[in-house]
Structure formats: C-alpha cells, structure tokens
Design a protein around this motif. Structure first.
Motif, short mmCIF file in Angstrom:
data_model
loop_
_atom_site.label_atom_id
_atom_site.label_comp_id
_atom_site.label_asym_id
_atom_site.label_seq_id
_atom_site.Cartn_x
_atom_site.Cartn_y
_atom_site.Cartn_z
N TRP B 43 -7.26 3.77 -3.49
CA TRP B 43 -6.55 4.63 -4.43
C TRP B 43 -5.16 5.01 -3.90
CZ3 TRP B 43 -10.07 8.99 -6.90
CH2 TRP B 43 -10.89 8.39 -7.87
N THR B 44 -5.02 4.96 -2.56
CA THR B 44 -3.73 5.40 -2.00
C THR B 44 -2.60 4.48 -2.41
OG1 THR B 44 -4.03 4.16 0.07
CG2 THR B 44 -4.87 6.42 0.03
N TYR B 45 -2.90 3.21 -2.63
CA TYR B 45 -1.84 2.27 -3.03
C TYR B 45 -2.02 1.80 -4.47
CZ TYR B 45 -5.40 -1.01 -1.27
OH TYR B 45 -6.56 -1.67 -1.02
N THR B 46 -2.65 2.65 -5.27
CA THR B 46 -2.87 2.33 -6.69
C THR B 46 -1.57 1.92 -7.41
OG1 THR B 46 -4.86 3.60 -6.97
CG2 THR B 46 -3.52 3.36 -8.90
N PRO B 47 -0.44 2.61 -7.20
CA PRO B 47 0.79 2.20 -7.92
C PRO B 47 1.12 0.72 -7.72
CG PRO B 47 1.12 4.32 -6.88
CD PRO B 47 -0.21 3.83 -6.41
N MET B 48 0.79 0.20 -6.53
CA MET B 48 1.06 -1.22 -6.27
C MET B 48 0.22 -2.12 -7.18
SD MET B 48 3.11 -0.83 -3.78
CE MET B 48 3.33 -2.56 -3.57
N VAL B 62 11.46 5.37 3.44
CA VAL B 62 10.16 5.43 2.76
C VAL B 62 9.07 4.80 3.66
CG1 VAL B 62 8.81 4.41 0.87
CG2 VAL B 62 10.98 5.54 0.39
N GLU B 63 7.94 5.52 3.76
CA GLU B 63 6.84 5.03 4.60
C GLU B 63 5.67 4.52 3.78
OE1 GLU B 63 6.37 7.40 8.55
OE2 GLU B 63 6.81 8.84 6.96
N GLN B 64 5.54 5.06 2.57
CA GLN B 64 4.41 4.65 1.74
C GLN B 64 4.73 4.88 0.27
OE1 GLN B 64 2.20 7.15 0.24
NE2 GLN B 64 2.40 8.96 1.53
N VAL B 65 3.94 4.28 -0.59
CA VAL B 65 4.32 4.18 -2.00
C VAL B 65 4.33 5.54 -2.72
CG1 VAL B 65 1.99 3.71 -2.90
CG2 VAL B 65 3.98 2.78 -4.09
N ASN B 66 3.55 6.50 -2.22
CA ASN B 66 3.52 7.81 -2.89
C ASN B 66 4.66 8.72 -2.44
OD1 ASN B 66 0.77 7.51 -4.22
ND2 ASN B 66 0.30 7.06 -2.08
N ASP B 67 5.46 8.22 -1.51
CA ASP B 67 6.51 9.04 -0.91
C ASP B 67 7.86 8.42 -1.26
OD1 ASP B 67 7.99 10.67 0.87
OD2 ASP B 67 7.78 9.16 2.44
N ALA B 68 8.23 8.52 -2.55
CA ALA B 68 9.48 7.91 -3.00
C ALA B 68 10.67 8.79 -2.62
CB ALA B 68 9.43 7.71 -4.50
N LYS B 69 11.69 8.17 -2.02
CA LYS B 69 12.93 8.90 -1.71
C LYS B 69 14.01 8.32 -2.62
CE LYS B 69 11.72 10.22 2.97
NZ LYS B 69 10.29 9.96 2.82
N PRO B 70 14.56 9.17 -3.50
CA PRO B 70 15.42 8.65 -4.58
C PRO B 70 16.62 7.86 -4.07
CG PRO B 70 14.87 10.94 -4.95
CD PRO B 70 14.40 10.61 -3.57
N LEU B 71 16.92 6.82 -4.83
CA LEU B 71 18.07 5.95 -4.53
C LEU B 71 19.17 6.22 -5.54
CD1 LEU B 71 15.72 2.89 -4.42
CD2 LEU B 71 17.07 3.53 -2.42
N ARG B 72 20.35 5.71 -5.21
CA ARG B 72 21.44 5.79 -6.20
C ARG B 72 21.24 4.68 -7.24
NH1 ARG B 72 24.67 6.57 -1.45
NH2 ARG B 72 25.01 4.32 -1.44
N ARG B 185 -4.97 0.99 -19.73
CA ARG B 185 -6.09 0.97 -18.78
C ARG B 185 -5.51 0.63 -17.40
NH1 ARG B 185 -10.25 -2.55 -21.20
NH2 ARG B 185 -10.43 -0.79 -22.62
N VAL B 186 -5.49 1.60 -16.51
CA VAL B 186 -4.96 1.35 -15.16
C VAL B 186 -5.92 1.94 -14.14
CG1 VAL B 186 -2.52 1.31 -15.83
CG2 VAL B 186 -3.59 3.48 -15.20
N LYS B 187 -5.68 1.59 -12.90
CA LYS B 187 -6.54 2.10 -11.83
C LYS B 187 -6.14 3.53 -11.48
CE LYS B 187 -8.30 0.71 -7.40
NZ LYS B 187 -7.83 0.40 -6.08
N ARG B 188 -7.13 4.33 -11.19
CA ARG B 188 -6.83 5.73 -10.85
C ARG B 188 -6.20 5.83 -9.46
NH1 ARG B 188 -12.00 9.19 -12.07
NH2 ARG B 188 -10.72 10.74 -10.98
N ALA B 189 -5.51 6.96 -9.26
CA ALA B 189 -4.76 7.11 -8.01
C ALA B 189 -5.33 8.21 -7.14
CB ALA B 189 -3.31 7.41 -8.32
N PHE B 190 -4.98 8.14 -5.87
CA PHE B 190 -5.42 9.11 -4.87
C PHE B 190 -4.96 10.52 -5.23
CE2 PHE B 190 -4.81 11.25 -0.77
CZ PHE B 190 -6.08 11.12 -0.25
N THR B 191 -3.75 10.60 -5.80
CA THR B 191 -3.17 11.91 -6.12
C THR B 191 -3.87 12.57 -7.30
OG1 THR B 191 -1.52 10.61 -7.28
CG2 THR B 191 -0.88 11.55 -5.18
N GLY B 192 -4.63 11.83 -8.03
CA GLY B 192 -5.52 12.43 -9.03
C GLY B 192 -4.92 12.65 -10.40
#
Lengths: 242, 396
Positions: B43-48, B62-72, B185-192
């Motif tokens: 679930w931690t990499y569900t967005p992928m 960025v270290e992981q997919v749930n931790d997005a750091k905005p770009l220009r 229909r998508v896979k559920r995520a760790f963040t809930g």
C-alpha cells in the motif's frame, strides 16, 4: 572349529560389571562365568539384585562388561564396537521382555514385523511372515487389532512371535511370566519351549518364577554377581529365597 | 521401518492432533502475518500502481512516492527537452480536506493529471468516462472512496443516505464544488484517504495558496530507450531525480520509486518490527508447542525405541524414523496452516481490510520454517533416544 565349540552357544568367562562412580561403585557381576548350549533352554535364576539381568544384557550385547570374555556362537562380543554389536543382535537375537514392550500404536502384525523390517526385509514379505507366525501362536484373526486389546497372555504370545519371526539362533527371555498368572505363565513357557525347540537354537530365560523351572533343560543359579551352580533338575534348587 | 514410524505417529491421535495444532498455528501465524505485512507495504507505493508511467521525475530530495516536494512548472519543459523523452506530463498529488454533504470533512488524496493526454489516469472506470474530466468542476472518485464518502452523503429527505457516491453527486474541496463524473477502480493506499482524480489545472484551483503544484512528472521514453537509461539522462541534464516505476517486489531495480518507498517505510516506521515480532512469535510458538509435543511423544515411546534398539536397529534408522515422523507432521501442519491463512486472506481480500498479499515466496519461507521447527523437534527426540541405553529394556 571343533564339534565342542559348535555345541556351545554362549560362553561368558571372568565377566566383571559394575555401575556408578569409582567412589560409589555397585558391583553387578564379579568374575561371572556362564555357558549355554545349542538346542537347550537354560534358565538363569536367583534372588533380586544377584546380577541375572546384567548377565543377560551382557550376553545380549546391550551392555559391555568391564572385564572378561563373552562369546556367542563363536563370535567374541567384548571386542565389538557398537555398530557391530547392533548388527549382531539384529541377525542373531530374539527378545521376549518382561513388560512385553509391544508398541501400542501399531497393530499386532506390525509389532511382529519389527525385527524383519529392521533387517531390511520388504514390508509385504515381513507382513506375510508375521501372519504365519501369529497363526502358530494361536492369534489368527487378531493380527490387525491393537496389542492393548489383548490379554496379558495374548500379548506375551505376540512378543514370542516377534522374538521368533526372524528365526534367531539365540532367544533371550527376561522374566517372561512375571506379569502373568500361573496357568498363563505355564502356557507361555510351553509355547516358548515348543516353538523355539531346535538343535541350533539356544534359549536363555531369566526368571525368579519357580513355577516354570520344570520347562528348563538346565538351571543356572546366581548369587552375588556370579553363577553359584548349574543343575539339571529343578528339585535340586532351594527356591525359598527366589 | 518408515511405514511403521508413520503408523506410530498416526496411531497416537491425541498427540498428533496437538502436534498438528502447534505446527498449523505456527504456519498460520507466520504466513498470515507476513502476507498482511507485505500487503501493508504494498500500500505504501500504491500511487506507482494506480498512476501508470514508465518514468517518474521528482525533486532531488524526494525519498518516496508519498513525500512529494513541489517542482516548478518550468521543469516540465526541461524534462521534455531531454534526449530520449517521448512525452512528459505533469502530475499533482496532495492531501486535502474534502467537505461532504453532511458538513463533515474527509482527508482525500487529490491527483491532478494532464487534461490533454490523461497520462496517469486510472485504468478502470466502473462508472462514467475519463473525457468528462474536461467538464468544469469535475472529479473521478475511486470505488472505496465513493463508499466511504457516501456514508457522509445526505438524501433528499435530509437524512444520511449511507449509499456510495454516484456520478452526479457533489462535494467540496476548499469551498470549490467537485462534481463526480466517474467512479474508478484503483488500489487502496497506505495513507487511507480516497483517491480523487481531476485535471492538473483544476487541482491547482483546489489547492489554493500553493505556489508550486507540480509534484511529479510522468515520462514516457522513446522507443528503444530503456527507462533506467532515460533516468540517467534526465538526472544528468536537469539535476532532478528520475525513477523507474517497476513495482514487482522480487525484481524491481535500484531506481524503482516503489522499491525506495518500500525501504523508506521499512527503515522509518515500526511496521517491520511489529510484524517481524508476530512472525517470530509464530516461530517460537511452533518450536515450543511442536518441540514439546514431539518430545513428549518420544518420551512416551522411549521404551519402545529402546526395545527397537535392543532388537538391532541402529541409531541411524531410529533417527530417520523420528525425522520422517516430524517432517510428516510438519508437512500436514504446514498444509493446514497455509490453507487457513489462504482462507483468512480470501476474506480479507473480499473485505479489503487489512491488505493481504501472499507471495509464493511467503509460502516457501513458511514451509522452510515449519520444516525447521520439525527438524528441531526431531533433533530433540533423536538426542533423547540416542541417550537411551538398549539394556534399559531389561529393567522392567
């Protein structure tokens, strides 16, 4: 090998056996000597603690004496290693135990098959031979039952069948009637005598049950870790202390 | 002798039942807890998994997919100019509060995708059409989110309606209306939180006040260019971080964002420790119950083993008998435990909670551990029998 050597089945000379630590030593056999011949049923008798069972264990190769020589069918046991002793027992010995030692979770036939399977015989062959010998001991029809469903006498008959199924030249019986009543004990001894009687086979019976002495060809009396005398007639024995 | 060994084992039904209970419980605990662990970690990499693209580009920190750091937004042009890029699309992801009809708030994962290409759109829509996202104030909600947020819906009579949200229903994000035009229909995520898809530009509107809204860029390599190779080029030419999107745990490469996300959660959360403890508990319980029961089985049969020894069976034969007994019990125990774990897993998968992923590797590992427990039990028995004197059978 001389003809005399062939007639001797078991010969133990100068056997010493003790248990415990050097400070707390219990002497079981002290310069014990014993001889049993082919074709005979010999009983080892004596009071409790005289060393009967220890001598039987030495003859059976399950105990190695500290001193002395043990020869069974011309084979010296005292110099053999554990593996060779195990192989020797597998080929040459049949056992009837005081408490039967029938495995309760196996059928009667499977219990009888054990010595043959230990020898590496195929299961079907072992099963057929077990059925045949169970028929001989009068247990036809009980082969697939459990030993616990049998009476004490019947269980001992199963044990006799197990002891003889692989036709060993030496049959070792340890108090075979102690758990049985007088009549059943007599029947069992008669069966041991009838089934084991062979010019090549020797039967050694340890007992303190004087009611069965009449089945013996010879009786060796033990006292304080050694054979005190050997008699042909049980009447010659004083049984008050047994 | 092995057949007799098995008959001895199966003849003592009470002991066998106890032994199998211990082994099955142990296998169940190890397989089920491991499967839930890998389920949660997946679930931690569900967005992928939900947002499909061959290459993801992010801020270098960025270290992981749930931790997005905005770009220009201009970074998108820089990436598009890298040699080997077929196309690059913007992606916005953020956690925002959605206000439901009953006035309650629900934390959602807002996903803004490129309105021209719909790159990153959900693969399966159970209701509606993806093109309708181009209509004003429109969103697509995932099925689970629709059910969850439906509980906060209000019917025409003003009472809670308790039915999943449908196409046409509305809610608000930052006081801006969001009208549902599709259920995906998508896979559920760790963040809930539920996944709410909209266009990238509209996502900007929903996240009022955010100066930068470009979370990731989804990139397609040109034909013949390997994703990992393109990642190298993007990093070299732009200074940004590029990731591959392989999500298969047993074969993902070092550049995989899913892999990095997995290990980030592994090292930064207590999840592995918690589940590892449960798996270890299963192992110890198995060793304790099975070892003890098998030992007691051996103790009960000790005089028979001594008799077998006296009759001329070597220790090798007896050891093999005990191993056959222990391993047979292990095989059956594993079968029962793994079967129960599968059955529980089916229920979990149907309910969607907790996540459950039983990889074949989990079964193999559980099998190996159960056999290990059996081996320990057998060794304990072998040691005991080896110390028994064959002469003891003559002692009454």
């Amino acid at each position: 090998m001389s003809r005399l050597a062939h007639t001797v089945a078991v010969r133990a000379t100068g056997v010493d056996m003790f248990f415990g630590t050097p400070e707390n030593r219990v002497v079981a056999l002290k310069q014990a000597g014993f001889e049993a011949r082919r074709g005979e049923l010999i009983m080892l008798v004596g009071p409790s603690g005289c060393g009967k069972t220890t001598l039987l264990s030495v003859i059976a190769g399950t105990l190695t004496p500290q001193a002395g020589a043990v020869e069974v069918f011309g084979q010296r046991l005292d110099g053999l290693g554990q593996e060779a002793l195990t192989a020797f027992r597998r080929r040459n010995l049949g056992f009837v135990f005081q408490s039967f030692n029938l495995i309760p979770t196996l059928t009667v036939a499977e219990n009888v098959m054990v010595p043959l399977l230990i020898q590496g015989r195929p299961f079907d062959e072992a099963h057929a031979r077990a059925l045949a010998i169970l028929d001989q001991v009068g247990l036809k029809g009980r082969e697939e039952g459990r030993p616990n469903a049998l009476s004490g006498g019947q269980q001992q008959r199963v044990a006799i069948a197990r002891a003889l199924v692989h036709e060993p030249p030496l049959l070792i019986c340890d108090e075979p009637t102690s758990a049985l009543d007088k009549d059943t004990g007599a029947q069992i001894m008669q069966m041991v005598r009838d089934l084991s009687r062979s010019p090549e086979r020797c039967v050694v019976v340890v007992t303190h049950d004087h009611r069965i002495f009449r089945f013996a060809d010879r009786i060796a009396e033990m006292e304080d870790g050694r054979i005190s005398r050997v008699v042909d007639d049980p009447k010659l024995l004083d049984t008050t202390h047994l | 002798m092995y057949r007799l060994a098995l008959n001895m084992l199966f003849g003592d039904r009470a002991k066998l039942a106890m032994l199998l209970c211990g082994l099955a419980f142990s296998a169940l605990l190890m397989a089920q807890q491991s499967s839930v662990f890998f389920g949660i970690m997946s679930w931690t990499y569900t967005p992928m998994v939900n947002i499909r693209a061959q290459v993801w580009v992010s801020d270098p920190m960025v270290e992981q997919v749930n931790d997005a750091k905005p770009l220009r937004d201009t970074d998108l042009g820089r990436v598009r100019s890298v040699d080997g890029v077929a196309w690059a699309a913007p992606l916005h992801t953020s956690f925002v509060q959605a206000r439901m009809q009953d006035g309650n708030f629900k934390l959602i994962t807002l996903v803004g995708i490129d309105a021209d290409t719909f790159a990153g759109a959900p693969a399966v829509l159970s209701q509606g059409r993806i093109e309708d996202l181009r209509l004003p104030d429109t969103v697509i909600v995932d099925e689970w989110g629709a059910a969850l947020m439906g509980r906060m819906g209000v019917g025409p009579d003003g009472k809670p309606r308790n039915t999943p949200l449908q196409v046409g229903d509305t809610f608000e994000i930052n006081d801006i209306q969001a009208r549902i035009v599709g259920i995906c229909r998508v896979k559920r995520a760790f963040t809930g939180g539920p996944f709410v898809y909209t266009t990238y530009d509209r996502a900007k509107g929903y996240t009022l006040g955010a100066r930068r809204t470009l979370s990731f860029m989804l990139v397609e390599p040109q034909k013949g260019v390997a994703p990992a190779e393109l990642c190298d080029r993007i990093e070299r030419d732009t200074g940004l971080k590029a990731w591959t999107s392989d999500t298969v745990i047993w074969s993902w490469g070092e550049r995989s964002l899913a892999r990095n996300t997995f290990w980030w959660f592994w090292t930064n959360t207590g999840i592995p420790f918690s589940f590892g403890t449960a798996v270890l508990l299963g192992l110890f319980v198995g060793i304790a119950i099975s070892g003890q029961t098998f030992y007691s089985f051996v103790l009960e049969n000790l005089r028979y083993f001594a008799a077998i020894k006296a009759m001329g069976a070597g220790m090798g034969v007896i050891a093999r008998m005990l191993i056959v007994q222990a391993f047979t019990a292990g095989l059956i125990g594993f079968g029962l435990g793994a079967g129960m774990a599968q059955a529980i897993g089916r229920v979990m998968i149907e309910k969607g909670m907790p996540p459950f992923v039983m990889y074949p590797q989990i079964l193999w590992a559980t099998f190996a551990l159960v056999l290990g427990i059996s081996l320990v039990s057998a060794v304990i028995g072998i040691i005991k029998v080896s110390r028994v004197d064959a002469a003891s059978v003559f002692r009454g």
